[in-house]
Design a protein around this motif. Structure first.
Motif, PDB file in Angstrom:
ATOM      1  N   SER A   1      -1.484  14.845   2.000  1.00 42.22           N
ATOM      2  CA  SER A   1      -0.731  14.015   2.933  1.00 42.22           C
ATOM      3  C   SER A   1      -1.002  12.537   2.628  1.00 42.22           C
ATOM      4  N   PHE A   2      -0.209  11.677   3.229  1.00 42.91           N
ATOM      5  CA  PHE A   2      -0.418  10.244   3.074  1.00 42.91           C
ATOM      6  C   PHE A   2      -1.827   9.861   3.522  1.00 42.91           C
ATOM      7  N   ASN A   3      -2.280  10.426   4.652  1.00 41.30           N
ATOM      8  CA  ASN A   3      -3.616  10.110   5.166  1.00 41.30           C
ATOM      9  C   ASN A   3      -4.724  10.613   4.252  1.00 41.30           C
ATOM     10  N   ASP A   4      -4.503  11.746   3.568  1.00 43.77           N
ATOM     11  CA  ASP A   4      -5.490  12.250   2.605  1.00 43.77           C
ATOM     12  C   ASP A   4      -5.703  11.246   1.477  1.00 43.77           C
TER      13      ASP A   4
ATOM     14  N   LEU B   1       0.824  -1.202   0.000  1.00 43.53           N
ATOM     15  CA  LEU B   1       0.000   0.000   0.000  1.00 43.53           C
ATOM     16  C   LEU B   1       0.862   1.258   0.000  1.00 43.53           C
ATOM     17  N   ASP B   2       1.853   1.316   0.889  1.00 43.12           N
ATOM     18  CA  ASP B   2       2.729   2.495   0.937  1.00 43.12           C
ATOM     19  C   ASP B   2       3.423   2.709  -0.397  1.00 43.12           C
ATOM     20  N   MET B   3       3.857   1.615  -0.990  1.00 42.97           N
ATOM     21  CA  MET B   3       4.571   1.691  -2.259  1.00 42.97           C
ATOM     22  C   MET B   3       3.703   2.333  -3.355  1.00 42.97           C
ATOM     23  N   ASN B   4       2.400   2.157  -3.275  1.00 43.49           N
ATOM     24  CA  ASN B   4       1.496   2.722  -4.269  1.00 43.49           C
ATOM     25  C   ASN B   4       1.020   4.126  -3.923  1.00 43.49           C
ATOM     26  N   MET B   5       0.955   4.459  -2.663  1.00 39.80           N
ATOM     27  CA  MET B   5       0.412   5.750  -2.251  1.00 39.80           C
ATOM     28  C   MET B   5       1.387   6.906  -2.480  1.00 39.80           C
ATOM     29  N   TYR B   6       2.671   6.682  -2.236  1.00 37.09           N
ATOM     30  CA  TYR B   6       3.630   7.782  -2.396  1.00 37.09           C
ATOM     31  C   TYR B   6       3.775   8.253  -3.847  1.00 37.09           C
ATOM     32  N   PRO B   7       3.798   7.358  -4.826  1.00 30.63           N
ATOM     33  CA  PRO B   7       3.788   7.856  -6.206  1.00 30.63           C
ATOM     34  C   PRO B   7       2.495   8.607  -6.545  1.00 30.63           C
ATOM     35  N   LEU B   8       1.385   8.173  -5.964  1.00 29.20           N
ATOM     36  CA  LEU B   8       0.123   8.877  -6.201  1.00 29.20           C
ATOM     37  C   LEU B   8       0.169  10.292  -5.643  1.00 29.20           C
ATOM     38  N   ILE B   9       0.770  10.464  -4.477  1.00 32.79           N
ATOM     39  CA  ILE B   9       0.928  11.797  -3.895  1.00 32.79           C
ATOM     40  C   ILE B   9       1.754  12.684  -4.834  1.00 32.79           C
ATOM     41  N   LYS B  10       2.795  12.106  -5.425  1.00 32.30           N
ATOM     42  CA  LYS B  10       3.630  12.861  -6.361  1.00 32.30           C
ATOM     43  C   LYS B  10       2.842  13.249  -7.614  1.00 32.30           C
ATOM     44  N   ILE B  11       2.030  12.340  -8.122  1.00 34.71           N
ATOM     45  CA  ILE B  11       1.216  12.624  -9.311  1.00 34.71           C
ATOM     46  C   ILE B  11       0.207  13.724  -9.011  1.00 34.71           C
ATOM     47  N   ILE B  12      -0.428  13.681  -7.845  1.00 38.87           N
ATOM     48  CA  ILE B  12      -1.385  14.729  -7.462  1.00 38.87           C
ATOM     49  C   ILE B  12      -0.681  16.079  -7.427  1.00 38.87           C
ATOM     50  N   LYS B  13       0.527  16.112  -6.883  1.00 38.32           N
ATOM     51  CA  LYS B  13       1.289  17.372  -6.833  1.00 38.32           C
ATOM     52  C   LYS B  13       1.615  17.876  -8.236  1.00 38.32           C
ATOM     53  N   GLU B  14       2.047  16.956  -9.116  1.00 40.56           N
ATOM     54  CA  GLU B  14       2.433  17.365 -10.470  1.00 40.56           C
ATOM     55  C   GLU B  14       1.231  17.788 -11.316  1.00 40.56           C
TER      56      GLU B  14
END
Length: 57
Positions: free
Chosen positions: A39-42, A19-32
């Motif tokens: 946040s991770f919790n969001d 799960l963590d492995m998939n969430m952090y790239p998603l956070i980066k995509i949302i930013k870009e």
């Protein structure tokens, strides 16, 4: 050809928690794409939803 005695099918969290492995790239995509800081919790609160439900909400 080698015969296997068993095959392990891992449903997320059984053996490896990816799960963590998939969430952090998603956070980066949302930013870009949206220029928003989530946040991770969001992001985590949407992890159980199918993709189409998240994009149509």
């Amino acid at each position: 050809m080698k015969k296997y005695k068993a095959i392990i099918y891992d449903i997320d969290g059984t053996i490896l928690n990816t799960l963590d492995m998939n969430m952090y790239p998603l956070i980066k995509i949302i930013k870009e794409e949206l220029n928003e800081d989530w946040s991770f919790n969001d992001v985590l609160k949407f992890s159980s939803y199918p993709g189409m439900k998240v994009t149509n909400s």
